[in-house]
Design a protein around this motif. Structure first.
Motif, PDB file in Angstrom:
ATOM      1  N   SER A 127       0.948  -1.308   0.049  1.00 28.85           N
ATOM      2  CA  SER A 127      -0.186   0.154   0.069  1.00 28.85           C
ATOM      3  C   SER A 127       0.766   1.301   0.136  1.00 28.85           C
ATOM      4  CB  SER A 127      -0.824   0.087   1.232  1.00 28.85           C
ATOM      5  OG  SER A 127      -0.276   0.024   2.570  1.00 28.85           O
ATOM      6  N   THR A 128       1.949   1.209   0.804  1.00 27.72           N
ATOM      7  CA  THR A 128       2.920   2.305   0.687  1.00 27.72           C
ATOM      8  C   THR A 128       3.551   2.595  -0.655  1.00 27.72           C
ATOM      9  OG1 THR A 128       3.531   1.711   2.709  1.00 27.72           O
ATOM     10  CG2 THR A 128       4.807   3.388   1.951  1.00 27.72           C
ATOM     11  N   ARG A 129       3.848   1.548  -1.408  1.00 26.42           N
ATOM     12  CA  ARG A 129       4.187   1.561  -2.788  1.00 26.42           C
ATOM     13  C   ARG A 129       3.205   2.234  -3.547  1.00 26.42           C
ATOM     14  NH1 ARG A 129       7.054  -3.518  -3.061  1.00 26.42           N
ATOM     15  NH2 ARG A 129       5.102  -4.533  -3.618  1.00 26.42           N
ATOM     16  N   GLU A 130       1.923   1.983  -3.388  1.00 24.65           N
ATOM     17  CA  GLU A 130       0.902   2.592  -4.175  1.00 24.65           C
ATOM     18  C   GLU A 130       0.851   3.860  -3.957  1.00 24.65           C
ATOM     19  OE1 GLU A 130      -1.128   1.405  -6.463  1.00 24.65           O
ATOM     20  OE2 GLU A 130       0.609  -0.242  -6.472  1.00 24.65           O
ATOM     21  N   LEU A 131       0.983   4.334  -2.566  1.00 24.63           N
ATOM     22  CA  LEU A 131       1.004   5.579  -2.119  1.00 24.63           C
ATOM     23  C   LEU A 131       2.005   6.246  -2.790  1.00 24.63           C
ATOM     24  CD1 LEU A 131       0.001   7.717  -0.076  1.00 24.63           C
ATOM     25  CD2 LEU A 131       1.624   6.898   1.486  1.00 24.63           C
ATOM     26  N   CYS A 132       3.089   6.077  -2.650  1.00 25.99           N
ATOM     27  CA  CYS A 132       4.319   6.694  -3.251  1.00 25.99           C
ATOM     28  C   CYS A 132       4.044   6.892  -4.736  1.00 25.99           C
ATOM     29  CB  CYS A 132       5.697   6.219  -3.025  1.00 25.99           C
ATOM     30  SG  CYS A 132       6.114   6.174  -1.388  1.00 25.99           S
ATOM     31  N   LYS A 133       3.589   5.807  -5.494  1.00 25.47           N
ATOM     32  CA  LYS A 133       3.248   5.978  -6.805  1.00 25.47           C
ATOM     33  C   LYS A 133       2.210   6.932  -7.077  1.00 25.47           C
ATOM     34  CE  LYS A 133       1.795   2.685  -9.873  1.00 25.47           C
ATOM     35  NZ  LYS A 133       1.584   1.025 -10.253  1.00 25.47           N
ATOM     36  N   THR A 134       0.995   7.313  -6.102  1.00 29.51           N
ATOM     37  CA  THR A 134       0.151   8.226  -6.306  1.00 29.51           C
ATOM     38  C   THR A 134       0.722   9.602  -6.005  1.00 29.51           C
ATOM     39  OG1 THR A 134      -1.461   6.600  -5.053  1.00 29.51           O
ATOM     40  CG2 THR A 134      -2.099   8.884  -5.352  1.00 29.51           C
ATOM     41  N   LEU A 135       1.708   9.679  -5.156  1.00 27.58           N
ATOM     42  CA  LEU A 135       2.365  10.878  -5.055  1.00 27.58           C
ATOM     43  C   LEU A 135       3.336  11.199  -6.008  1.00 27.58           C
ATOM     44  CD1 LEU A 135       2.657  10.688  -1.144  1.00 27.58           C
ATOM     45  CD2 LEU A 135       1.167  11.977  -2.299  1.00 27.58           C
ATOM     46  N   GLY A 136       3.613  10.183  -6.902  1.00 29.21           N
ATOM     47  CA  GLY A 136       4.822  10.454  -7.588  1.00 29.21           C
ATOM     48  C   GLY A 136       6.183  10.645  -7.184  1.00 29.21           C
ATOM     49  N   ILE A 137       6.487   9.730  -6.177  1.00 30.89           N
ATOM     50  CA  ILE A 137       7.713   9.965  -5.403  1.00 30.89           C
ATOM     51  C   ILE A 137       8.656   8.475  -5.654  1.00 30.89           C
ATOM     52  CG2 ILE A 137       8.548   9.472  -3.001  1.00 30.89           C
ATOM     53  CD1 ILE A 137       6.437  11.344  -2.147  1.00 30.89           C
ATOM     54  N   GLU A 138       9.939   8.897  -5.813  1.00 35.91           N
ATOM     55  CA  GLU A 138      10.915   7.948  -6.283  1.00 35.91           C
ATOM     56  C   GLU A 138      11.128   6.811  -5.148  1.00 35.91           C
ATOM     57  OE1 GLU A 138      14.649   9.560  -7.644  1.00 35.91           O
ATOM     58  OE2 GLU A 138      13.476  10.879  -9.088  1.00 35.91           O
ATOM     59  N   LEU A 139      11.117   5.929  -5.388  1.00 37.26           N
ATOM     60  CA  LEU A 139      11.587   4.728  -4.519  1.00 37.26           C
ATOM     61  C   LEU A 139      13.074   4.241  -4.841  1.00 37.26           C
ATOM     62  CD1 LEU A 139       8.428   2.380  -4.544  1.00 37.26           C
ATOM     63  CD2 LEU A 139       9.116   4.326  -2.961  1.00 37.26           C
ATOM     64  N   ASN A 140      13.594   3.676  -3.647  1.00 39.71           N
ATOM     65  CA  ASN A 140      15.010   3.177  -3.816  1.00 39.71           C
ATOM     66  C   ASN A 140      14.786   1.756  -4.379  1.00 39.71           C
ATOM     67  OD1 ASN A 140      14.659   1.495  -1.681  1.00 39.71           O
ATOM     68  ND2 ASN A 140      15.832   2.624  -0.164  1.00 39.71           N
TER      69      ASN A 140
ATOM     70  N   ALA B  20      12.880   6.702  -1.588  1.00 42.14           N
ATOM     71  CA  ALA B  20      14.401   7.041  -2.045  1.00 42.14           C
ATOM     72  C   ALA B  20      14.744   8.644  -1.285  1.00 42.14           C
ATOM     73  CB  ALA B  20      14.497   7.484  -3.462  1.00 42.14           C
ATOM     74  N   THR B  21      15.668   8.555  -0.582  1.00 35.94           N
ATOM     75  CA  THR B  21      16.334  10.082   0.068  1.00 35.94           C
ATOM     76  C   THR B  21      17.574  10.352  -0.377  1.00 35.94           C
ATOM     77  OG1 THR B  21      16.648   8.964   2.107  1.00 35.94           O
ATOM     78  CG2 THR B  21      14.752  10.019   1.751  1.00 35.94           C
ATOM     79  N   HIS B  22      18.370  11.350  -0.374  1.00 34.70           N
ATOM     80  CA  HIS B  22      19.807  11.719  -0.657  1.00 34.70           C
ATOM     81  C   HIS B  22      20.342  11.757   0.908  1.00 34.70           C
ATOM     82  CE1 HIS B  22      23.408  13.858  -1.218  1.00 34.70           C
ATOM     83  NE2 HIS B  22      23.244  13.440  -2.581  1.00 34.70           N
ATOM     84  N   PRO B  23      21.455  10.973   1.213  1.00 33.49           N
ATOM     85  CA  PRO B  23      22.296  10.888   2.499  1.00 33.49           C
ATOM     86  C   PRO B  23      22.338  12.176   3.013  1.00 33.49           C
ATOM     87  CG  PRO B  23      23.391   9.618   0.575  1.00 33.49           C
ATOM     88  CD  PRO B  23      22.081  10.559  -0.046  1.00 33.49           C
ATOM     89  N   PHE B  24      22.561  13.295   2.277  1.00 34.50           N
ATOM     90  CA  PHE B  24      22.552  14.643   2.732  1.00 34.50           C
ATOM     91  C   PHE B  24      21.331  15.559   3.005  1.00 34.50           C
ATOM     92  CE2 PHE B  24      27.288  14.476   1.147  1.00 34.50           C
ATOM     93  CZ  PHE B  24      27.817  13.645   2.190  1.00 34.50           C
ATOM     94  N   ASN B  25      20.326  14.965   2.423  1.00 30.98           N
ATOM     95  CA  ASN B  25      19.050  15.636   2.711  1.00 30.98           C
ATOM     96  C   ASN B  25      17.949  14.221   3.011  1.00 30.98           C
ATOM     97  OD1 ASN B  25      17.086  17.374   2.933  1.00 30.98           O
ATOM     98  ND2 ASN B  25      17.464  18.086   0.814  1.00 30.98           N
ATOM     99  N   PRO B  26      18.194  13.823   4.146  1.00 30.73           N
ATOM    100  CA  PRO B  26      17.580  12.616   4.496  1.00 30.73           C
ATOM    101  C   PRO B  26      15.973  12.498   4.634  1.00 30.73           C
ATOM    102  CG  PRO B  26      18.691  13.300   6.276  1.00 30.73           C
ATOM    103  CD  PRO B  26      19.038  14.186   5.317  1.00 30.73           C
ATOM    104  N   LEU B  27      15.668  13.759   4.686  1.00 32.55           N
ATOM    105  CA  LEU B  27      13.941  13.770   5.036  1.00 32.55           C
ATOM    106  C   LEU B  27      13.217  14.359   4.126  1.00 32.55           C
ATOM    107  CD1 LEU B  27      14.508  15.417   8.638  1.00 32.55           C
ATOM    108  CD2 LEU B  27      14.397  13.014   8.240  1.00 32.55           C
ATOM    109  N   MET B  28      13.848  14.593   2.718  1.00 32.63           N
ATOM    110  CA  MET B  28      13.350  14.948   1.658  1.00 32.63           C
ATOM    111  C   MET B  28      13.116  13.906   0.514  1.00 32.63           C
ATOM    112  SD  MET B  28      12.714  18.236   0.504  1.00 32.63           S
ATOM    113  CE  MET B  28      12.340  18.851  -0.943  1.00 32.63           C
ATOM    114  N   THR B  29      11.940  13.794   0.025  1.00 34.59           N
ATOM    115  CA  THR B  29      11.347  13.082  -0.977  1.00 34.59           C
ATOM    116  C   THR B  29      11.981  13.536  -2.488  1.00 34.59           C
ATOM    117  OG1 THR B  29       9.285  13.884  -1.361  1.00 34.59           O
ATOM    118  CG2 THR B  29       9.439  12.252   0.368  1.00 34.59           C
ATOM    119  N   SER B  30      11.642  13.056  -3.301  1.00 33.22           N
ATOM    120  CA  SER B  30      11.853  13.343  -4.703  1.00 33.22           C
ATOM    121  C   SER B  30      11.185  14.554  -5.097  1.00 33.22           C
ATOM    122  CB  SER B  30      11.979  12.341  -5.583  1.00 33.22           C
ATOM    123  OG  SER B  30      10.735  11.874  -5.734  1.00 33.22           O
TER     124      SER B  30
END
Lengths: 1017, 131, 375
Positions: free
Chosen positions: A367-380, A386-396
């Motif tokens: 369901s989370t995968r679906e959610l991220c898809k709905t939001l258009g967010i990248e997964l690792n 997916a997050t960047h090591p120096f910006n760990p709380l930010m999505t794509s």
């Protein structure tokens, strides 16, 4: 057209992460909508029995936070709700959510449970991991927030077959509504925080573990429920097949994690510790239990973890270095026969266990995968966000932030820290909209009742049939009317219903009541509601008290109506006696100096300062060195091959150019005084003394690498620490061919029993770097465990892939390094091959312990504690990882515990957010129930000050006037902003000079008197 | 004989545990009457002694488990004070077991009910304090 | 001592308002407390101010100076009794725990129990004619967490050292002194009756008290307010003094210390025992006993009795007294557990910088036990 920013936030998922983010956001001045797909919030944490490493009761620490979410006027909770879509951009989104029907009217349900008691259906109970059953009409667990029942449409006879409707007939509140439909709602918000968490791995897909086929193979979550006092077996450790107490229990670690086949190459980070905890607690429950843990590496990397691991060994938990090969069930006993190779002893075993617990890891949910898809967010690559090591709380996607196990496996404190950090990032984004959508309740001025004779009104609740069916409510009402000072008493069907609230207000006016006593349910849920009502009628909220005649009377004495009625009378009489002595309690307001101080200019301090500045606050950053950057100055690349130097340069540049940040370099703190909102810090800089006023202090003093005294360090230039090595690599001055790294130098030993957390990954990082520079180089890493937790694990895999050798040594037989002539020789007993190995390296790298900086003096000045290893000690290791117990002081980064850059950044942002909650207000209200000193009585002995857990009492030396002359003496003074109102000091005072309002000595003695003296009559 | 028990429960654990006993409908004897305090550290030996002086047969104090105290260390003070009060009771000839300290967490509703049941049975067995 | 002849109410009629009492009272210097005015108001039939009544430490410094021999402390106690009869309770320090305990002991429904109190090596004899009455010592030790008092154990160790195995009544109750001085005569009598009955029943000839309050109560107040009894009572100090004179008590070890002695109001002014403890202390080789300017009949008290009126005023008196002692000695010897507790409380109180009071405060019995190396 630039869109207007909206000061509201959508939080998706209300486990501990979402809960923390919601509470912080509301405190930061934003309207919060929090949705959760479950009918009750709390997530996985609500199911846990205890938490490691302190064995805190999970529900005990979580429930108050859940209640707060349900109660906060600026948090709107949508349970049983999912996101449908999100449109718009950062600052202004429109979210569409779908609220599923509960078939029970939320505004009417009184959480009495009568519907469930008559429901004929029984289906497996999800909360207890299907180890028990529940009815179709149910509440997920007793402490559920919202405290509202729901009807499971899949199970309900009426919704499925059109028969029954029993619940509808018995519900006196008329809350059952079979016509409820799902609702679509739209919310206008400025930002989104994703805290939807992860699933636990479902072991059914790995048939070799026999999870589905053998009854006595269960998951660790099921075992949590078994341990729990409110679980399926009342906290008795029994196994599912025959409810018999198991003697031998085996935990199998890494089930579903560290598994390439499943593409779950990562480590789930928490299973080692929770399994040890489960084994320890099981033994606590039943000393006859023998606990066995089959592990690959014990990854006890957090604060107090390794000590916990050692303690478990002392308690007799057996740790088997083994990956179980096979499980079978003995059909006659239903015991599980386990085959494994014990790697430490090189022996093969077939052993019978009464119960096997599969320590399942984290797995991103569908369901989370679906959610991220709905939001258009990248997964690792593992389907985590997916997050960047120096910006760990930010999505794509800008405006959408992430925290908790949605982005990586992590434990509770890390989740909480990230959640605060994510709330802080929202606060920076929506800074201009702070407080715009927040409701602030206004009450009429309070009547002055100080010199009035008590006029008490009493309202006795039937709670439908919950109280009334056992306690004779009319009789209680008649009895109450006979008590002195009671001028009004009545009974209500539901005292908490909206119309009764109106009536109470009216009666207060009509009868000139100046005290109100309500006898109904528990103050832990209903006190705020009634306090609100009497405040609306112009009475101070402390002129009220709730008598619990439901949870602690009618519900527990169901077969004794006469005795229950007598007890109810006694309880009401006791409270009325106290009510006669009620005095209004004023809530105090403390002015806040709306600027902060950050101590330490490493990445933690820099990030925290910048975050505060971004949120609009002035900051002074104090650094004792002449240069900013701290430890990261010595880090040239990361395991993920990012460039920390570039990141640091940018960070310093941002700090340097910020108008809000004042830097004090080469500065030494001489003294710190004051309290939340009003600190005073004296700093000496080049002989000059500067005094800084600040509302908050963030401690970010970082850590340092241990300079080993072991392994000839400093005696030969071929013997380096990892930090030395990194410097040499970056300088290009290495040409070694044969490298040996020794782990745990200076940690996990007697002097420093803790694990330094980062060294395994740092060793692998440097080894990989050396390999990439020279593929021919020979590298061996000598270790006790390889503790590459989370997404560090794949790098361990990669290291093996490129031919780095790993040699496990016994902690009692550490490697020996000797110098023969000019050559270095290392000998080590290798557990894997059961052989003594010898190396003649041309480079030896010591993975030296991680130490806190020299912080003793600072701790004394701040009056904050440090742990036994010298790291600063947070207020609560699970739920308050960024706060000190002393209000207004926060901590982040390596000062708290060794950690990597992303963790440090998340903590720093979190600490800044926690601090911003205070700084965003001109003044803060502190609860009125704080200790009060009667200055005429206090003789300054200091007994109270000695035992205050919060340092909330200051002894001030003053001149006090006597009838003739004067005396110079100490005088206790309560810092109201700091006092939490526990009242522990009160009983220490020899003179009753200190008291706790609403829980005064006289009030309590009056209550005792009613319960005893009159009982004797 | 029905014993009369005065109980002091901390708001966060003991009281919450008693609530959970109620929500779970665990039945126990109505011998116990609960006075809520914010922290078990608030419980003064004098509260306990006065209860006995006035005719209570037993006094129960419940707080958070060690390390779980909502106020960091209030329960440690409670432990110390209850121990002290037990010694005082013993010195003046009252059975110190008439005073009980129990750590009851918010999740231990069943434990709370058991504690009350057992304590009641014990007090029934030894009889009233004041005859 | 006139106290035994006339009731306090009759005695105050002799007052001619000279004011010597108020002038000498340590409280009079720093507050509006005036024994003279209290008496005047009582004689005029005006209500007596309860706060003022609570303020008096009943130390009898005033009475010792009264030319008309008015026993002001007795008068104060009677007035407190009247207040109590009218339903008014005067506040006590430590939340009234000690009077609560005493009242619990007064209820005869159970028997007190000292079984585990004394260490095993201490020897008693159930048939001894000598009884040691330890009063509330075990309660104080428990309540104050063994911070100050080890008095009873020291006393018995000294007796054992003198080859005396005393009787101890494990069922003894509080002597009732504090209830009595708080005006609770009813419970005081209940306690007194229990103690007398118990002691007589056990064939005791001599009761040694270790607390001046017990001593006074047995000696003066039981006969008047409870009943007469057939045994003798002596204070521990007097007993040791007798042993010293008989040559059985010898101090072989040198203790180089400069000490001063605090006369407890009950033992000194009220019962006239001044020399006995001093004789014993002086017999210790190496001891320099210095006298405070205000000593013996003029001694200033610790400021509190019956746990009443511990406040800034009595603290001021204590501060003054402790400094007086500190100026001349390194050790202050007290002879009443209450003095010991109160002075030590002051000594150990919160101090941010350096401690103001450096002298050691020890009880007489403990000090003697130490001097005999009895631990």
């Amino acid at each position: 057209m630039a869109m207007k920013k909206i000061g509201a936030v959508l939080v998706i998922g209300a486990g501990i992460g979402g809960i923390q983010a919601s509470l912080d956001l509301a405190d930061l001045g934003f309207k919060v909508y929090v949705i959760d797909k479950s009918p009750a919030i709390g997530g996985i944490m609500a199911q846990l029995d205890k938490t490691f490493p302190t064995n805190d009761c999970s529900m005990c620490i979580l429930a108050p936070k859940m209640v707060e979410v349900g109660r906060n006027p600026n948090i709107q909770l949508f349970s049983y709700t999912e996101l449908v879509k999100l449109e718009g951009t950062a600052g202004n989104f429109i979210a569409t959510i779908r609220k599923k029907p509960r078939f029970i009217d939320e505004s009417r349900c009184k959480n009495c449970g009568v519907c469930a008691s008559v429901c004929p259906v029984r289906v497996p109970d999800e909360f207890n991991e299907t180890l028990t059953v529940r009815s179709a009409s149910h509440i997920p667990f007793p402490q559920a927030v919202p405290a509202i029942y729901l009807i499971d449409p899949e199970a309900c006879l009426y919704l499925q077959k059109g028969i029954c409707r029993l619940c509808e007939k018995v519900c006196e509140a008329h809350a059952i509504d079979f016509n409820q439909k799902e609702e679509l709602l739209t919310l206008n918000i400025g930002a989104v925080i994703l805290s939807a968490g992860a699933d636990t791995f479902n072991p059914s897909i790995l048939p070799q573990f026999g999870y589905q086929s053998f009854e006595n193979v269960i998951t660790s979550t099921e075992f949590e429920r078994i341990l729990n006092a409110s679980g399926p077996f009342g906290g008795h450790v029994v196994r599912p097949s025959d409810h018999r107490s198991p003697k031998k229990i085996l935990w199998i670690l890494c089930v579903g994690s560290r598994n390439r086949k499943l593409n779950n190459n990562y480590c789930s980070s928490v299973c080692c510790m929770y399994s040890i905890k489960e084994a320890v607690i099981a033994k606590e429950h039943d000393p006859n239990i023998e606990g066995y843990i089959a592990f690959m590496d014990i990854r006890a990397v957090g604060k107090g973890f390794d000590e916990y691991y050692q303690r478990a060994k002392e308690l007799g938990i057996t740790f088997l270095k083994a990956r179980v090969s096979n499980l079978e069930e003995d059909p006659s006993t239903q015991n599980i026969i386990v085959s494994y190779e014990n790697i430490e002893t090189n022996t093969f075993h077939t052993e019978e266990f009464d119960l096997v617990v599969l320590s399942v890891g984290f797995q991103p949910s569908n369901s989370t995968r679906e959610l991220c898809k709905t939001l258009g967010i990248e997964l690792n690559e593992y389907n985590f966000c997916a997050t960047h090591p120096f910006n760990p709380l930010m999505t794509s996607k800008p405006g959408i932030f992430v925290c908790g196990t949605l982005s990586a496996p992590k434990d509770i404190p890390e989740t909480v820290a990230e959640s605060s950090g994510a709330a802080g990032m929202v606060s920076s984004l929506l800074q201009s909209e702070r407080f715009n959508l927040i409701v602030k309740k206004e009450y009429p001025p309070e009547f002055d009742v100080e010199n009035q004779e008590p006029r008490i009104g009493a309202f006795i609740c039937h709670c439908g049939i919950n109280i009334g069916a056992v306690v004779n409510v009319p009789e209680v009402v008649e009895f109450v009317k006979t008590l002195p000072n009671v001028v009004y008493a009545e009974e209500n069907l539901y005292t908490c219903s909206q119309d009764t609230q109106e009536k109470i207000k009216q009666i207060i006016k009509e009868y000139n009541l100046n005290r109100v006593v309500i006898a109904s349910c528990t103050p832990r849920t209903h006190e705020p509601l009634f306090q609100n009502t009497i405040r609306e009628a112009g009475l101070n909220p402390y002129l009220f008290e709730l008598v619990n005649i439901r949870e602690q009377c009618s519900w527990v004495h169901m077969s004794e109506p006469l005795n229950a009625t007598e007890k109810a009378k006694k309880l009401v009489a006791m409270t009325i006696a106290k009510a006669r002595l009620f005095r209004p309690v004023k809530e105090l307001s403390i002015p806040i100096k709306q600027s902060g101080v950050v101590i330490g200019g490493g990445i933690a301090g820099l990030t925290a300062a910048l975050e505060l500045a971004n949120q609009g606050f002035e900051v002074v950053l104090i650094e004792k060195e002449k240069e900013l950057g701290g430890l990261v100055k010595n880090i040239y690349y990361t395991l993920e091959n990012e460039n920390p130097q570039e990141f640091l340069r940018n960070l310093i540049n941002e700090v340097n150019t910020s108008e809000k940040i004042k830097l004090l370099m080469n500065a030494n703190i001489e003294s710190i005084s004051g309290y939340i909102g009003n600190f005073e810090i004296n700093v000496r800089k080049k002989g000059e003394l500067e005094t800084i006023q600040a509302g908050i202090i963030i401690v970010a003093t970082g850590g340092q690498e241990y300079k080993p005294t072991e392994y000839l360090y400093g005696e030969d230039e071929r013997i380096l620490t990892q930090q030395d090595l990194e410097l040499k690599i970056s300088g290009g001055e290495l040409n070694a061919k044969q490298v040996v790294m020794i782990q745990c130098v200076g940690s996990r030993n007697e002097t420093r029993p803790y694990c330094s957390k980062i060294c395994c990954s740092v060793a692998i990082k440097n080894a990989l770097k050396l390999k990439s520079l020279d593929p021919e180089i020979q590298i061996s890493i000598l270790h006790k465990d390889i503790r590459t937790y989370g997404f560090k694990e794949p790098y361990y895999e990669k290291a093996r892939e490129v031919g780095i050798n790993f040699i496990r040594f016994d902690e009692n037989r550490p490697p020996i390094l000797e110098k023969h002539g000019d050559s270095l020789q290392i000998s080590v007993y290798d557990i894997f091959s059961q052989k003594e190995l010898s190396f003649n390296p041309d480079l030896v790298v010591l993975s030296a312990a991680f130490l806190p900086t020299d912080n003793e003096e600072l701790a004394q000045m701040l009056k904050v504690p440090r742990d036994q290893n010298g790291f600063f000690l947070e207020a609560h290791v699970k739920l308050r990882p960024l706060d000190f117990a002393t209000e207004g002081i926060f901590l982040c980064g390596a000062a708290q515990w060794p950690k990597f850059i992303p963790e440090t950044i998340a903590q720093a942002k979190g600490a800044a957010a926690r601090a911003a909650i205070i700084l965003s207000k001109e003044s803060i209200r502190v609860p009125g129930i704080t200790a009060r000193v009667n200055e005429d009585l206090c003789i300054g002995c200091g007994s109270c000050q000695e035992l205050c857990p919060y340092n909330a009492i200051e002894m001030r030396y003053t001149e006090k006037l006597l009838e003739r002359g004067s005396i110079r003496t100490y005088q206790a003074h309560v810092l109201e902003a700091v006092c939490k109102g526990c009242g522990t000091c009160v009983s220490a005072c020899p003179l009753q000079a200190i008291n706790l309002p609403h829980f005064t000595n006289t009030q309590i003695l009056e209550m005792v008197k009613v319960l005893t003296k009159e009982a004797a009559k | 004989m029905t014993p009369n028990i005065v109980a002091f429960l901390c708001n966060w654990c003991g009281y919450a545990g008693a609530d959970l006993a109620g929500v779970s409908r665990f039945q126990y004897p109505p011998t116990i009457k609960i006075i809520r305090v914010m922290c078990s550290g608030r419980v003064d030996p004098v509260f306990i002694l006065r209860a006995f002086e006035n005719g209570a047969d037993g006094v129960l104090v419940c707080g958070c488990h060690i390390n779980d105290c909502h106020y960091i260390s209030g329960n440690l003070q409670a432990e110390k004070r209850v121990e002290k009060t037990k010694q005082l009771l013993k010195a003046i000839g009252i059975n110190p077991d008439r005073l009980r300290l129990e750590w009851v967490s918010a999740a231990e509703g069943a434990k709370f009910a058991t504690v009350v049941k057992e304590f009641t049975e014990f007090l029934e067995k030894i009889g009233p304090l004041i005859t | 001592m006139n106290v035994l002849k006339l009731s306090p109410e009759e005695l105050i009629k002799y007052c001619y308002q000279c004011g010597r009492c108020t002038g000498i009272c340590p409280l009079g210097e720093i507050s509006f407390y005036s024994p003279r005015i209290l008496i005047h108001n009582a004689l005029m039939g005006k209500p007596v101010d309860p706060q003022r009544l609570a303020q008096c430490s009943t130390c009898d410094l005033c009475s010792s100076k009264c030319p008309m021999d008015v026993m002001i402390s007795e008068f104060v106690r009677e007035e407190r009794h009247k207040l109590r009869q009218s339903g008014m309770i005067l506040e006590e320090a430590h939340f009234g725990i000690f009077s609560t305990l005493a009242r619990l002991m007064a209820k005869k429904t159970w028997k007190a129990n000292l079984n585990d109190y004394f260490p095993k090596e201490i020897q008693f004899s159930d048939t001894s004619e000598i009884l040691i009455f330890t009063g509330c010592m075990s309660l104080f030790e428990t309540y104050f967490e063994y911070k100050y008092t080890n008095i009873a154990k020291s006393a018995v160790k000294i007796l054992n050292h003198l080859k005396i195995k005393p009787q101890i009544l494990k069922e003894q109750v509080c002597c009732g002194h504090d209830l009595f001085w708080g005006g609770d005569y009813e419970n005081f009598r209940l306690l007194g009756e229990q103690n007398i009955e118990l002691i007589e029943r056990n064939g005791v000839e001599l009761v040694i008290t270790i607390c001046p309050e017990c001593y006074r109560t047995f000696k003066l107040d039981y006969p008047r307010y409870v009943r007469n009894y057939n045994f003798k009572v002596i204070s521990f100090s007097e007993f040791l003094d007798l042993e010293l004179k008989e040559g059985t008590l010898i101090f072989p070890y040198e203790i180089p210390r400069t000490i001063t002695y605090q006369d407890p109001c009950r033992l000194g002014r009220q019962l006239g025992v001044y020399d006995a403890p001093r004789n014993v202390l002086k017999a210790i080789p190496g001891i320099k006993l210095k006298e405070m300017e205000r000593s013996r009949e003029d001694a200033i008290c610790c400021g509190v009795s019956a746990w009443m009126n511990c406040n800034l005023y009595s603290k001021a008196i204590r501060m003054d007294r402790l400094l007086e002692a500190q100026q001349i000695a390194d050790t202050l010897i007290t002879n009443c557990p209450h003095c010991l507790i109160h002075f030590n409380c002051l000594k150990n109180e919160y101090a941010e910088t350096e401690k103001k009071y450096t002298l050691e405060i020890l009880d007489f019995k403990e000090f003697i036990a130490k001097a005999l190396l009895l631990g």
